[in-house]
Design a protein around this motif. Structure first.
Motif, mmCIF file in Angstrom:
data_model
loop_
_atom_site.group_PDB
_atom_site.id
_atom_site.type_symbol
_atom_site.label_atom_id
_atom_site.label_comp_id
_atom_site.label_asym_id
_atom_site.label_seq_id
_atom_site.Cartn_x
_atom_site.Cartn_y
_atom_site.Cartn_z
ATOM 1 N N GLU A 1 0.829 -1.208 0.000
ATOM 2 C CA GLU A 1 0.000 0.000 0.000
ATOM 3 C C GLU A 1 0.862 1.256 0.000
ATOM 4 O O GLU A 1 0.558 2.225 -0.705
ATOM 5 C CB GLU A 1 -0.932 0.014 1.213
ATOM 6 N N LEU A 2 1.936 1.247 0.758
ATOM 7 C CA LEU A 2 2.849 2.392 0.791
ATOM 8 C C LEU A 2 3.432 2.653 -0.593
ATOM 9 O O LEU A 2 3.463 3.795 -1.062
ATOM 10 C CB LEU A 2 3.973 2.140 1.806
ATOM 11 N N VAL A 3 3.873 1.608 -1.264
ATOM 12 C CA VAL A 3 4.413 1.750 -2.616
ATOM 13 C C VAL A 3 3.314 2.247 -3.555
ATOM 14 O O VAL A 3 3.536 3.158 -4.359
ATOM 15 C CB VAL A 3 5.027 0.423 -3.123
ATOM 16 N N ALA A 4 2.119 1.689 -3.442
ATOM 17 C CA ALA A 4 1.008 2.091 -4.312
ATOM 18 C C ALA A 4 0.655 3.570 -4.135
ATOM 19 O O ALA A 4 0.282 4.235 -5.109
ATOM 20 C CB ALA A 4 -0.216 1.221 -4.044
ATOM 21 N N ARG A 5 0.798 4.086 -2.926
ATOM 22 C CA ARG A 5 0.484 5.502 -2.684
ATOM 23 C C ARG A 5 1.333 6.428 -3.540
ATOM 24 O O ARG A 5 0.966 7.585 -3.758
ATOM 25 C CB ARG A 5 0.660 5.847 -1.206
ATOM 26 N N SER A 6 2.449 5.952 -4.033
ATOM 27 C CA SER A 6 3.297 6.787 -4.894
ATOM 28 C C SER A 6 2.618 7.084 -6.219
ATOM 29 O O SER A 6 2.935 8.066 -6.875
ATOM 30 C CB SER A 6 4.630 6.089 -5.161
ATOM 31 N N GLY A 7 1.708 6.199 -6.644
ATOM 32 C CA GLY A 7 1.056 6.353 -7.947
ATOM 33 C C GLY A 7 1.575 5.384 -8.991
ATOM 34 O O GLY A 7 1.131 5.413 -10.137
ATOM 35 N N CYS A 8 2.491 4.492 -8.618
ATOM 36 C CA CYS A 8 3.032 3.523 -9.581
ATOM 37 C C CYS A 8 2.036 2.386 -9.805
ATOM 38 O O CYS A 8 1.028 2.272 -9.122
ATOM 39 C CB CYS A 8 4.367 2.969 -9.088
ATOM 40 N N TRP A 9 2.354 1.545 -10.759
ATOM 41 C CA TRP A 9 1.557 0.367 -11.057
ATOM 42 C C TRP A 9 1.994 -0.778 -10.155
ATOM 43 O O TRP A 9 3.184 -0.990 -9.947
ATOM 44 C CB TRP A 9 1.740 -0.050 -12.519
ATOM 45 N N ILE A 10 1.033 -1.523 -9.649
ATOM 46 C CA ILE A 10 1.282 -2.695 -8.814
ATOM 47 C C ILE A 10 0.863 -3.916 -9.629
ATOM 48 O O ILE A 10 -0.322 -4.114 -9.892
ATOM 49 C CB ILE A 10 0.490 -2.635 -7.492
ATOM 50 N N GLU A 11 1.852 -4.715 -10.036
ATOM 51 C CA GLU A 11 1.562 -5.883 -10.863
ATOM 52 C C GLU A 11 1.570 -7.152 -10.016
ATOM 53 O O GLU A 11 2.614 -7.572 -9.522
ATOM 54 C CB GLU A 11 2.589 -6.006 -11.996
ATOM 55 N N LEU A 12 0.395 -7.730 -9.849
ATOM 56 C CA LEU A 12 0.249 -9.003 -9.158
ATOM 57 C C LEU A 12 0.214 -10.060 -10.259
ATOM 58 O O LEU A 12 -0.814 -10.278 -10.898
ATOM 59 C CB LEU A 12 -1.034 -9.010 -8.322
ATOM 60 N N ASP A 13 1.360 -10.666 -10.498
ATOM 61 C CA ASP A 13 1.480 -11.500 -11.688
ATOM 62 C C ASP A 13 1.881 -12.941 -11.416
ATOM 63 O O ASP A 13 2.239 -13.664 -12.324
ATOM 64 C CB ASP A 13 2.473 -10.871 -12.667
ATOM 65 N N GLY A 14 1.797 -13.359 -10.191
ATOM 66 C CA GLY A 14 2.139 -14.742 -9.877
ATOM 67 C C GLY A 14 0.909 -15.603 -9.705
ATOM 68 O O GLY A 14 0.909 -16.545 -8.920
ATOM 69 N N ILE A 15 -0.140 -15.271 -10.415
ATOM 70 C CA ILE A 15 -1.404 -15.969 -10.228
ATOM 71 C C ILE A 15 -1.257 -17.430 -10.631
ATOM 72 O O ILE A 15 -0.809 -17.753 -11.724
ATOM 73 C CB ILE A 15 -2.525 -15.264 -11.017
ATOM 74 N N GLY A 16 -1.618 -18.275 -9.693
ATOM 75 C CA GLY A 16 -1.548 -19.713 -9.900
ATOM 76 C C GLY A 16 -2.029 -20.400 -8.642
ATOM 77 O O GLY A 16 -2.094 -19.789 -7.575
#
Length: 181
Positions: free
Chosen positions: A83-98
């Motif tokens: 959440e802290l990183v997301a507050r910067s405005g960057c993209w959060i890629e959740l890409d390990g879906i499995g």
């Protein structure tokens, strides 16, 4: 030269520890290239601490956080740090879906959605891998977990079709847009 083929984004990688000096140079070079081309930078970061370090370097070179994708963010177990990183405005890629990490990915995703970060989330699966040298590539994992398993799971947890569309279609289109320089 002369082919008309042009790159669409800048891909970098760092170790999931504090950034080494050479990694800082690579991110600085990516920042300079992003500024010159308008391309987005995607960094295999995996953890929140190096993600924050990448963001500081990008800021030093005048690259907006919206021009950076935190790849493999699903590997950060501290959702508060995500959440802290997301507050910067960057993209959060959740890409390990499995199937092996659905619970952790779903938990992080739902918390990020509750915190209002839908417009910054990218969903994907870094799957479909094979083993070089094994007959037929070994046990190939198909690229089907996201549409066939995970999206229905999201619906079971009350995630709307509009949100799913945003995270799988609209957001990627925005994230990989090349801005005019």
């Amino acid at each position: 030269d002369g082919t008309g083929v042009r790159p669409g984004f800048i891909k970098t990688a760092v170790e999931p520890e504090p950034l080494a000096p050479i990694q800082q140079k690579v991110i600085a070079a990516a920042a300079l290239t992003s500024r010159a081309t308008g391309m987005t930078i995607g960094t295999h970061t995996c953890r929140g601490v190096p993600a924050l370090q990448v963001l500081k370097i990008l800021d030093r070179f005048g690259v907006a956080p919206r021009k950076w994708i935190f790849i493999h963010a699903h590997q950060e177990s501290d959702v508060g740090l995500l959440e802290l990183v997301a507050r910067s405005g960057c993209w959060i890629e959740l890409d390990g879906i499995g199937p092996t990490n659905d619970v952790a990915t779903l938990s992080a995703l739902l918390r990020l959605l509750d915190a209002g970060f839908e417009s910054q989330i990218l969903l994907s699966h870094d799957a479909g891998w094979y083993t070089v040298g094994e007959p037929g590539g070994g046990d190939v994992t198909p690229y089907t977990d996201l549409p066939q398993r995970f999206i229905p799971l999201l619906r079971e947890f009350g995630v709307s079709d509009a949100s799913i569309h945003a995270m799988t279609v609209t957001n990627p289109a925005r994230a990989f847009r090349i801005d005019p320089v």
